[in-house]
Design an enzyme around this catalytic site. Structure first.
Site, short mmCIF file in Angstrom:
data_model
loop_
_atom_site.label_atom_id
_atom_site.label_comp_id
_atom_site.label_asym_id
_atom_site.label_seq_id
_atom_site.Cartn_x
_atom_site.Cartn_y
_atom_site.Cartn_z
N TYR A 164 8.65 43.42 -40.07
CA TYR A 164 8.45 42.36 -39.07
C TYR A 164 9.55 41.30 -39.23
CZ TYR A 164 5.99 38.73 -36.39
OH TYR A 164 5.64 37.76 -35.47
N CYS A 165 9.80 40.86 -40.48
CA CYS A 165 10.85 39.86 -40.74
C CYS A 165 12.21 40.37 -40.26
CB CYS A 165 10.94 39.53 -42.23
SG CYS A 165 9.52 38.62 -42.87
N ASP A 175 5.66 48.91 -20.67
CA ASP A 175 5.83 49.20 -22.10
C ASP A 175 7.29 48.92 -22.45
OD1 ASP A 175 6.14 50.22 -24.62
OD2 ASP A 175 5.39 52.24 -24.16
N VAL A 176 7.53 47.87 -23.22
CA VAL A 176 8.93 47.49 -23.50
C VAL A 176 9.64 48.47 -24.43
CG1 VAL A 176 8.48 45.03 -23.09
CG2 VAL A 176 8.42 45.91 -25.44
N SER A 195 12.82 42.58 -37.95
CA SER A 195 12.88 42.62 -36.49
C SER A 195 13.16 41.22 -35.93
CB SER A 195 11.57 43.19 -35.91
OG SER A 195 10.48 42.29 -36.07
N ASN A 245 8.69 38.38 -24.82
CA ASN A 245 7.70 37.88 -25.79
C ASN A 245 6.88 38.97 -26.48
OD1 ASN A 245 6.06 35.57 -26.81
ND2 ASN A 245 4.46 36.48 -25.54
#
Ligand SMILES: NC(=O)C1=CN([C@@H]2O[C@H](COP(=O)(O)OP(=O)(O)OC[C@H]3O[C@@H](n4cnc5c(N)ncnc54)[C@H](O)[C@@H]3O)[C@@H](O)[C@H]2O)C=CC1
Ligand SMILES: CCCCCC(=O)/C=C/[C@H]1[C@H](O)CC(=O)[C@@H]1CCCCCCC(=O)O
Length: 229
Positions: free
Chosen positions: A122-123, A35-36, A125, A62
């Site tokens: 999201y953008c 879990d990153v 991040s 990724n």
């Protein structure tokens, strides 16, 4: 011989992907659940990878998801996850600390440079991933640690992430406007292999340290040009 560790939070998918690859690559592919968003999990995973194979050369950073219903979680996964993995990987890869150097390739997105009102967290991040990559790569300590860093900025790619948002039919709020997303998802998409080709080129081409690679269906991949101040 190339040895690969697949690390993912989804143990079922990770195990089945590893089994598929094992038919061709035998014991050269291993799966570790990771879990990153969890520091201990990242340390455990990369520690096992180093213990198993002796060194780390290439990191594909990724993991990511689109979940506007959890903007802070989005930043924690897509941006902090990348930084967390890179920091731990560096402790093993640095040529000046017993490693052999290498390359870390972060997956950003076209949305890191092209805003979308539909997925602002999201953008943000993905813009962060681009800024982290470019800043890391310009550090003059490169001559000591010898670890390159790049990022990939693909437009929409035909993967389970896009299908996952579509399958929810807007119920979970992973994007702000589901109909707009469905429209965008019906436009031509990249195949995952187009992204993999750029990944391989970055591994093989040492002159591109720090490049953020734009990958779209419109034309060949290119190094994004940013304003110089
Ligand atoms: N599909 C697309 O159109 C595009 C995707 N991207 C980025 O590409 C990367 C890969 O995404 P896709 O293959 O499209 O989606 P995907 O959903 O198939 O793959 C994402 C993987 O990340 C894993 N993951 C999620 N949370 C995790 C965690 N906490 N720790 C470890 N692993 C975790 C998932 O289990 C999944 O296997 C992501 O960073 C995504 O943002 C970038 C541009 C376009
Ligand atoms: C950025 C992916 C290219 C797709 C087309 C595009 O340029 C933007 C489309 C957005 C539109 O404004 C409304 C949306 O829902 C689209 C956002 C799509 C986000 C894609 C997520 C995958 C990724 O690129 O990382």
């Amino acid at each position: 011989m190339q040895l690969v560790i697949i690390a993912d939070i989804d143990a079922a998918k990770g195990t089945s992907t590893t089994s598929e690859l094992a038919t061709e690559y035998a014991d050269n592919v291993t799966f570790i659940e990771c879990d990153v968003t969890n520091q201990e999990s990242v340390e455990d995973t990369l520690g096992k990878a180093k213990d198993t194979y002796g060194r780390l050369d290439i990191i594909s950073n990724n993991a990511g998801a689109m979940m506007e219903n959890d903007p802070i979680g989005t930043i924690n996964l897509n941006l902090c996850g990348v930084i967390r993995v890179a920091a731990v990987a560096m402790s093993y890869m640095r040529a000046d600390k017993g490693g052999s150097g290498g390359i870390i390739i972060n997956t950003a997105s076209l949305t890191g440079v092209k805003p979308s009102y539909n997925c602002p967290a999201y953008c943000a991040s993905k813009s962060g991933v681009i800024g982290f990559t470019r800043s890391f790569a310009m550090n003059p300590d490169f001559d000591l640690h010898k670890v390159r860093m790049n990022c990939l900025c693909p437009g929409m790619v035909d993967t389970p992430m896009i299908q996952g948002v579509l399958d929810e039919d807007g119920k979970e709020g992973r994007v702000l406007n589901f109909d707009r997303f469905r429209y965008a998802a019906n436009l031509p998409q990249l195949k995952p292999s187009a992204v993999a080709d750029v990944f391989i080129d970055l591994v093989e081409n040492e002159s591109k340290n720090g490049a953020a690679m734009l990958i779209t269906v419109e034309g060949p991949p290119r190094d994004i040009e940013f304003p110089i101040y």
